[in-house]
Design a protein around this motif. Structure first.
Motif, PDB file in Angstrom:
ATOM      1  N   MET A   1       0.889  -1.089   0.103  1.00 55.33           N
ATOM      2  CA  MET A   1      -0.109  -0.087  -0.030  1.00 55.33           C
ATOM      3  C   MET A   1       0.823   1.246  -0.084  1.00 55.33           C
ATOM      4  SD  MET A   1      -2.874   0.927   2.671  1.00 55.33           S
ATOM      5  CE  MET A   1      -4.059  -0.246   2.199  1.00 55.33           C
ATOM      6  N   THR A   2       0.342   2.491  -0.605  1.00 56.15           N
ATOM      7  CA  THR A   2       1.206   3.723  -0.648  1.00 56.15           C
ATOM      8  C   THR A   2       0.498   4.601   0.016  1.00 56.15           C
ATOM      9  OG1 THR A   2       2.099   3.056  -2.961  1.00 56.15           O
ATOM     10  CG2 THR A   2       1.779   5.526  -2.180  1.00 56.15           C
ATOM     11  N   TRP A   3       1.078   5.196   1.024  1.00 56.34           N
ATOM     12  CA  TRP A   3       0.592   6.162   1.950  1.00 56.34           C
ATOM     13  C   TRP A   3       0.999   7.638   1.264  1.00 56.34           C
ATOM     14  CZ3 TRP A   3      -2.432   3.670   5.214  1.00 56.34           C
ATOM     15  CH2 TRP A   3      -1.951   2.182   5.561  1.00 56.34           C
ATOM     16  N   ILE A   4       0.125   8.567   1.763  1.00 56.29           N
ATOM     17  CA  ILE A   4       0.373  10.115   1.415  1.00 56.29           C
ATOM     18  C   ILE A   4       0.859  10.786   2.498  1.00 56.29           C
ATOM     19  CG2 ILE A   4      -0.775  12.240   0.518  1.00 56.29           C
ATOM     20  CD1 ILE A   4      -3.047  10.630  -0.627  1.00 56.29           C
ATOM     21  N   PRO A  68      -4.445   6.410   1.501  1.00 59.58           N
ATOM     22  CA  PRO A  68      -4.303   6.758  -0.093  1.00 59.58           C
ATOM     23  C   PRO A  68      -5.310   7.062  -0.529  1.00 59.58           C
ATOM     24  CG  PRO A  68      -4.373   4.360   0.239  1.00 59.58           C
ATOM     25  CD  PRO A  68      -4.013   4.762   1.805  1.00 59.58           C
ATOM     26  N   SER A  93       4.101  14.015  -0.711  1.00 60.11           N
ATOM     27  CA  SER A  93       4.872  12.967  -1.060  1.00 60.11           C
ATOM     28  C   SER A  93       4.151  11.495  -0.895  1.00 60.11           C
ATOM     29  CB  SER A  93       6.171  12.961  -0.645  1.00 60.11           C
ATOM     30  OG  SER A  93       5.996  12.766   0.791  1.00 60.11           O
ATOM     31  N   THR A  94       4.499  10.543  -1.410  1.00 62.24           N
ATOM     32  CA  THR A  94       4.156   9.132  -1.234  1.00 62.24           C
ATOM     33  C   THR A  94       5.080   8.348  -0.210  1.00 62.24           C
ATOM     34  OG1 THR A  94       5.122   8.501  -3.313  1.00 62.24           O
ATOM     35  CG2 THR A  94       2.980   9.084  -3.287  1.00 62.24           C
ATOM     36  N   VAL A  95       4.607   7.351   0.449  1.00 65.77           N
ATOM     37  CA  VAL A  95       5.493   6.651   1.277  1.00 65.77           C
ATOM     38  C   VAL A  95       5.002   5.191   0.986  1.00 65.77           C
ATOM     39  CG1 VAL A  95       6.056   5.855   3.819  1.00 65.77           C
ATOM     40  CG2 VAL A  95       5.317   8.418   3.047  1.00 65.77           C
ATOM     41  N   GLU A  96       5.726   4.328   0.596  1.00 63.09           N
ATOM     42  CA  GLU A  96       5.687   2.936   0.086  1.00 63.09           C
ATOM     43  C   GLU A  96       5.677   2.097   1.396  1.00 63.09           C
ATOM     44  OE1 GLU A  96       4.825   1.851  -2.777  1.00 63.09           O
ATOM     45  OE2 GLU A  96       5.138   3.973  -3.621  1.00 63.09           O
ATOM     46  N   GLU A  97       4.667   0.968   1.260  1.00 63.53           N
ATOM     47  CA  GLU A  97       4.779   0.141   2.496  1.00 63.53           C
ATOM     48  C   GLU A  97       6.073  -0.427   2.502  1.00 63.53           C
ATOM     49  OE1 GLU A  97       3.101  -1.940   5.503  1.00 63.53           O
ATOM     50  OE2 GLU A  97       1.864  -0.543   4.315  1.00 63.53           O
ATOM     51  N   GLN A  98       6.287  -0.771   3.819  1.00 66.46           N
ATOM     52  CA  GLN A  98       7.797  -1.142   4.046  1.00 66.46           C
ATOM     53  C   GLN A  98       7.771  -2.166   5.005  1.00 66.46           C
ATOM     54  OE1 GLN A  98      11.377   1.127   3.521  1.00 66.46           O
ATOM     55  NE2 GLN A  98       9.888   3.034   3.350  1.00 66.46           N
TER      56      GLN A  98
END
Length: 295
Positions: A1-4, A68, A93-98
């Motif tokens: 999932m990509t977060w904002i 998102p 910006s976007t924050v990728e799931e990690q």
């Protein structure tokens, strides 16, 4: 999932209001830091106990994380209208799931204290299996070994602890100094701290290292005196606690103090010199460790 991720630059006196409003608007987390961090204008937020607090940062970067499907830009505009202020500049910006656990653990590597002593997070293999490997995981209590004051105290203990020494760690934090003393051959080792979380963390770390140390709050300390007292606190508490700490050291016993900026060392020496022959033992990164013998 990509977060904002949305970052705002706001005045120091409005950072709390913006943080609360963003959380109420659905932010998953909010972080505030000094907009001048890393520049000559960076402003510390924590002073020594007994001194006035430095006060709020002049300009803050407030960073909030949203799901998102959110519209954080519209949320910021709505919050600004509710607060009756102009909307601040917004950076998205976007924050990728990690794997956040692995990412956090990657920040903590083994720390070399000396040729024969290392500090090792529990998820790392020992670099030198024959060394004294102190297993300390980062937590709520101070003392992972990364700070110069902790390293200085560990180096002093390595150079001076004798088999069977009675050791008191005054202000034990994570328990790292007490555990190190025990691993170096000390006899009875006690750690004390006013913070119950520090007592719990110290007990857990002692169990992790398979050593027997006692950890109690100061009012539960017995009347015993010790061969060595180590106190890695801060300058003002060390000065205020001088009579109490001195009373815990036997005649001829030794003391080591740290958490002291190098230019503050003379004032701490002055506070202890009526009981001890005190001097700077070693310095690192503008911090000093003092050592003395009880007269």
């Amino acid at each position: 999932m990509t977060w904002i991720s949305v970052a705002l630059v706001v005045a120091g006196d409005s950072a709390d209001a913006w943080s609360d409003a963003l959380m109420d608007a659905g932010a998953l987390s909010v972080d505030v830091h000094d907009a001048a961090a890393g520049t000559p204008d960076e402003k510390p937020q924590f002073g020594e106990p007994g001194e006035a607090a430095p006060g709020a940062w002049d300009r803050n970067i407030v960073t909030a994380l949203f799901a998102p499907d959110s519209d954080p830009g519209a949320m910021v505009s709505a919050i600004a209208a509710w607060m009756d202020v102009p909307p601040p500049p917004v950076t998205l910006s976007t924050v990728e799931e990690q794997d956040w656990v692995r990412l956090t653990q990657a920040q903590f590597e083994p720390i070399r204290i000396s040729d024969r002593m290392w500090i090792l997070p529990s998820w790392h293999q020992a670099i030198d299996p024959d060394a004294i490997n102190l297993i300390i995981d980062p937590g709520l209590a101070f003392g992972t070994g990364s700070h110069a004051t902790t390293r200085l105290c560990l180096q002093w203990l390595e150079a001076h602890v004798q088999p069977g020494d009675r050791v008191l760690d005054y202000g034990c934090g994570s328990g790292i100094l007490a555990i190190a003393a025990k691993r170096l051959g000390a006899g009875t080792v006690i750690g004390t701290d006013v913070d119950l979380q520090a007592i719990e963390a110290s007990r857990a770390n002692a169990a992790l290292n398979r050593v027997e140390c006692g950890f109690v709050q100061p009012d539960a300390l017995g009347p015993d005196v010790h061969d060595i007292v180590v106190a890695n606190i801060l300058t003002n508490p060390l000065r205020m606690l001088a009579p109490a700490i001195a009373a815990r050291v036997r005649t001829g016993g030794r003391i080591v103090l740290s958490g002291i900026l190098a230019d503050q060392a003379p004032s701490v020496i002055e506070a202890y010199e009526q009981w001890f022959n005190m001097a700077v033992w070693r310095s690192a990164d503008d911090w000093a460790a003092l050592a003395g013998t009880r007269r």
